[in-house]
Structures are given as C-alpha cells and as structure tokens.
Design a protein around this motif. Structure first.
Motif, PDB file in Angstrom:
ATOM      1  N   ASP A 151       0.826  -1.211   0.000  1.00  0.00           N
ATOM      2  CA  ASP A 151       0.000   0.000   0.000  1.00  0.00           C
ATOM      3  C   ASP A 151       0.862   1.264   0.000  1.00  0.00           C
ATOM      4  OD1 ASP A 151      -2.224  -1.651   0.039  1.00  0.00           O
ATOM      5  OD2 ASP A 151      -2.720  -1.258   2.155  1.00  0.00           O
ATOM      6  N   PHE A 152       1.984   1.213   0.693  1.00  0.00           N
ATOM      7  CA  PHE A 152       2.900   2.358   0.717  1.00  0.00           C
ATOM      8  C   PHE A 152       3.411   2.655  -0.694  1.00  0.00           C
ATOM      9  CE2 PHE A 152       7.270   4.019   1.123  1.00  0.00           C
ATOM     10  CZ  PHE A 152       7.011   5.189   1.820  1.00  0.00           C
ATOM     11  N   TRP A 153       3.845   1.605  -1.396  1.00  0.00           N
ATOM     12  CA  TRP A 153       4.369   1.803  -2.746  1.00  0.00           C
ATOM     13  C   TRP A 153       3.281   2.248  -3.725  1.00  0.00           C
ATOM     14  CZ3 TRP A 153       9.073   2.913  -2.922  1.00  0.00           C
ATOM     15  CH2 TRP A 153      10.032   2.266  -2.147  1.00  0.00           C
ATOM     16  N   ALA A 154       2.034   1.986  -3.386  1.00  0.00           N
ATOM     17  CA  ALA A 154       0.924   2.337  -4.276  1.00  0.00           C
ATOM     18  C   ALA A 154       0.332   3.723  -3.991  1.00  0.00           C
ATOM     19  CB  ALA A 154      -0.171   1.272  -4.178  1.00  0.00           C
ATOM     20  N   ILE A 155       0.865   4.428  -3.017  1.00  0.00           N
ATOM     21  CA  ILE A 155       0.325   5.749  -2.663  1.00  0.00           C
ATOM     22  C   ILE A 155       0.422   6.689  -3.858  1.00  0.00           C
ATOM     23  CG2 ILE A 155       0.698   7.821  -1.258  1.00  0.00           C
ATOM     24  CD1 ILE A 155       1.632   5.959   1.014  1.00  0.00           C
ATOM     25  N   GLU A 156      -0.688   7.388  -4.080  1.00  0.00           N
ATOM     26  CA  GLU A 156      -0.729   8.408  -5.125  1.00  0.00           C
ATOM     27  C   GLU A 156      -1.342   9.673  -4.546  1.00  0.00           C
ATOM     28  OE1 GLU A 156      -2.846   6.973  -8.522  1.00  0.00           O
ATOM     29  OE2 GLU A 156      -1.408   5.362  -8.903  1.00  0.00           O
ATOM     30  N   GLY A 157      -0.942  10.798  -5.106  1.00  0.00           N
ATOM     31  CA  GLY A 157      -1.526  12.069  -4.701  1.00  0.00           C
ATOM     32  C   GLY A 157      -1.436  12.312  -3.210  1.00  0.00           C
ATOM     33  N   ASP A 158      -2.590  12.588  -2.605  1.00  0.00           N
ATOM     34  CA  ASP A 158      -2.658  12.890  -1.171  1.00  0.00           C
ATOM     35  C   ASP A 158      -2.903  11.643  -0.322  1.00  0.00           C
ATOM     36  OD1 ASP A 158      -2.280  15.572  -1.734  1.00  0.00           O
ATOM     37  OD2 ASP A 158      -4.433  15.981  -1.874  1.00  0.00           O
ATOM     38  N   GLY A 159      -2.604  10.469  -0.838  1.00  0.00           N
ATOM     39  CA  GLY A 159      -2.912   9.218  -0.152  1.00  0.00           C
ATOM     40  C   GLY A 159      -2.064   8.882   1.056  1.00  0.00           C
ATOM     41  N   TYR A 160      -0.960   9.601   1.243  1.00  0.00           N
ATOM     42  CA  TYR A 160      -0.072   9.274   2.367  1.00  0.00           C
ATOM     43  C   TYR A 160      -0.784   9.395   3.711  1.00  0.00           C
ATOM     44  CZ  TYR A 160       3.747   9.262   5.691  1.00  0.00           C
ATOM     45  OH  TYR A 160       4.552   8.955   6.755  1.00  0.00           O
ATOM     46  N   ASN A 161      -1.565  10.418   3.898  1.00  0.00           N
ATOM     47  CA  ASN A 161      -2.223  10.599   5.184  1.00  0.00           C
ATOM     48  C   ASN A 161      -3.172   9.436   5.494  1.00  0.00           C
ATOM     49  OD1 ASN A 161      -2.478  12.186   7.575  1.00  0.00           O
ATOM     50  ND2 ASN A 161      -4.552  12.709   6.891  1.00  0.00           N
ATOM     51  N   ASP A 162      -3.906   8.965   4.492  1.00  0.00           N
ATOM     52  CA  ASP A 162      -4.777   7.806   4.704  1.00  0.00           C
ATOM     53  C   ASP A 162      -3.952   6.575   5.064  1.00  0.00           C
ATOM     54  OD1 ASP A 162      -7.073   9.261   4.177  1.00  0.00           O
ATOM     55  OD2 ASP A 162      -7.130   8.686   2.050  1.00  0.00           O
ATOM     56  N   TRP A 163      -2.829   6.384   4.360  1.00  0.00           N
ATOM     57  CA  TRP A 163      -1.956   5.255   4.662  1.00  0.00           C
ATOM     58  C   TRP A 163      -1.439   5.361   6.097  1.00  0.00           C
ATOM     59  CZ3 TRP A 163       3.119   4.831   6.219  1.00  0.00           C
ATOM     60  CH2 TRP A 163       3.666   3.537   6.183  1.00  0.00           C
ATOM     61  N   ARG A 164      -0.999   6.533   6.459  1.00  0.00           N
ATOM     62  CA  ARG A 164      -0.452   6.768   7.802  1.00  0.00           C
ATOM     63  C   ARG A 164      -1.490   6.507   8.884  1.00  0.00           C
ATOM     64  NH1 ARG A 164      -0.316  10.854  11.240  1.00  0.00           N
ATOM     65  NH2 ARG A 164      -1.358  12.318   9.867  1.00  0.00           N
ATOM     66  N   GLN A 165      -2.716   6.956   8.662  1.00  0.00           N
ATOM     67  CA  GLN A 165      -3.777   6.790   9.660  1.00  0.00           C
ATOM     68  C   GLN A 165      -4.213   5.336   9.832  1.00  0.00           C
ATOM     69  OE1 GLN A 165      -4.853   8.917  11.922  1.00  0.00           O
ATOM     70  NE2 GLN A 165      -3.290  10.286  11.111  1.00  0.00           N
ATOM     71  N   ALA A 166      -3.956   4.490   8.848  1.00  0.00           N
ATOM     72  CA  ALA A 166      -4.317   3.078   8.952  1.00  0.00           C
ATOM     73  C   ALA A 166      -3.451   2.347   9.994  1.00  0.00           C
ATOM     74  CB  ALA A 166      -4.195   2.394   7.595  1.00  0.00           C
ATOM     75  N   CYS A 167      -2.275   2.890  10.292  1.00  0.00           N
ATOM     76  CA  CYS A 167      -1.383   2.343  11.327  1.00  0.00           C
ATOM     77  C   CYS A 167      -0.638   3.519  11.921  1.00  0.00           C
ATOM     78  CB  CYS A 167      -0.422   1.323  10.726  1.00  0.00           C
ATOM     79  SG  CYS A 167       0.637   0.505  11.941  1.00  0.00           S
ATOM     80  N   PRO A 168      -1.330   4.322  12.738  1.00  0.00           N
ATOM     81  CA  PRO A 168      -0.715   5.567  13.224  1.00  0.00           C
ATOM     82  C   PRO A 168       0.403   5.331  14.231  1.00  0.00           C
ATOM     83  CG  PRO A 168      -2.858   5.222  14.242  1.00  0.00           C
ATOM     84  CD  PRO A 168      -2.681   4.122  13.240  1.00  0.00           C
ATOM     85  N   ILE A 169       1.299   6.289  14.236  1.00  0.00           N
ATOM     86  CA  ILE A 169       2.389   6.306  15.218  1.00  0.00           C
ATOM     87  C   ILE A 169       2.598   7.772  15.585  1.00  0.00           C
ATOM     88  CG2 ILE A 169       4.141   6.351  13.420  1.00  0.00           C
ATOM     89  CD1 ILE A 169       5.959   4.718  15.281  1.00  0.00           C
ATOM     90  N   GLU A 170       2.684   8.028  16.852  1.00  0.00           N
ATOM     91  CA  GLU A 170       2.878   9.405  17.293  1.00  0.00           C
ATOM     92  C   GLU A 170       4.303   9.848  16.981  1.00  0.00           C
ATOM     93  OE1 GLU A 170       3.451   6.393  20.169  1.00  0.00           O
ATOM     94  OE2 GLU A 170       1.479   6.849  19.435  1.00  0.00           O
ATOM     95  N   PRO A 171       4.532  11.156  16.877  1.00  0.00           N
ATOM     96  CA  PRO A 171       5.890  11.651  16.575  1.00  0.00           C
ATOM     97  C   PRO A 171       6.899  11.133  17.603  1.00  0.00           C
ATOM     98  CG  PRO A 171       4.284  13.432  16.448  1.00  0.00           C
ATOM     99  CD  PRO A 171       3.566  12.234  17.014  1.00  0.00           C
TER     100      PRO A 171
END
Length: 174
Positions: A151-171
C-alpha cells in the motif's frame, strides 16, 4: 526446569529501571545495556538451545535493529515496557518510512529476532509469558505488514495521510 529456562546468573539482579531513557546520556547507556542483553541472548541460543551461530547472529541482529533504533533511539522507552502495539507501529509504519527499500524479507528477519529476544526475556522472568506471546503474535502478522508495504508503494496524490492513519504512530520523543 529445562536448560533453556535456566536463569542466566548475570541477569538475575537486573534492574529494569536502568533501561529508562530520558536524556541523551541515558540513550547511550541503554544502548550499551541492550548490546549486553543481546550477547546473553546469543549465548543462550548457541549454547543452550543449540541454534547455529549464524542463525543466532541473525536473530540478534534483527532484535538489535528494533531495540536500539526504534525503541531506544526513536521512541525513547524502556525496552521492558515495549508492547505488541510497538511491534505493529514499527513493522507497519516506522520501518516502511525509514527504510529506502522496505521489504518483507528484511522485515521478517528483524521481527524474528525481536520475537526471539522477547521470548528470551520471558524465559528469564523479566517479562510475562503472556506479553511475550502477544509480541510473538504481532511479529507473525506478515501478511498485514506485506500489505502495508504494498500500500505504501501504491500511494498516489494525497494518499499518504490515509496510509499513515491506517497504522498511526505518534511523533518521536524529543
């Protein structure tokens, strides 16, 4: 008690609070303590469990990366307080964004070593067997981690935030 359940005399008096990380000096000290624990793991695997030295070295190398790069240096938490969610955050997020070419083969080696390490701590009565088994479960969620990589390699456009939220990690801790 089986030989692999025999407590290492050098670990019997271990003080878990020595592994707390709050300052850079703590991080340096705990980094060295982690290295010592990994030497004990290597000795147990090769001498008591009869694991081939090469395989024991691979396990220790994997655990080393998880512990010293993620738990101590990035998260700045006590390795005895690591939970299954830390495994999931590491494998499903942190490793993927911090690695030039994230791949399941490398990740599997890291997770196998991490699993061996936490099972070792349980055998030494330094964490509960229940916690070690929950960590094992997360280390074995390879299909999930492969999907996260894909899914990471398939990210397009603004998709990173959705990918990140699927397995969140705090700073990372400052």
């Amino acid at each position: 008690m089986t030989p692999s359940n025999k407590l290492s005399p050098l670990l019997q008096g271990l003080n878990k609070t020595d592994y707390n990380v709050e300052t850079l000096d703590d991080e340096i000290r705990v980094d060295k303590l982690c290295f010592d624990l990994l030497r004990h793991l290597y000795q147990e695997l090769t001498q008591q469990s009869k694991t081939a030295p090469e395989q024991a070295g691979e396990f220790c190398h994997g655990a080393d990366y998880f512990l010293r790069e993620f738990i101590v240096a990035d998260r700045r938490i006590n390795l005895f307080e690591a939970t299954p969610i830390h495994i999931r955050q590491f494998a499903g997020h942190w490793y993927i964004v911090r690695t030039t070419e994230p791949n399941l083969t490398e990740l599997k080696n890291i997770l196998s070593g991490t699993d061996e390490f936490y099972q070792f701590l349980a055998r030494q009565k330094l964490i509960t067997e229940t916690m070690a088994n929950e960590i094992t479960f997360q280390c074995q969620e390879l299909d999930y981690y492969q999907q996260r990589i894909d899914d990471f390699w398939a990210i397009e456009g603004d998709g990173y935030n959705d990918w990140r939220q699927a397995c969140p990690i705090e700073p990372a801790a400052e």
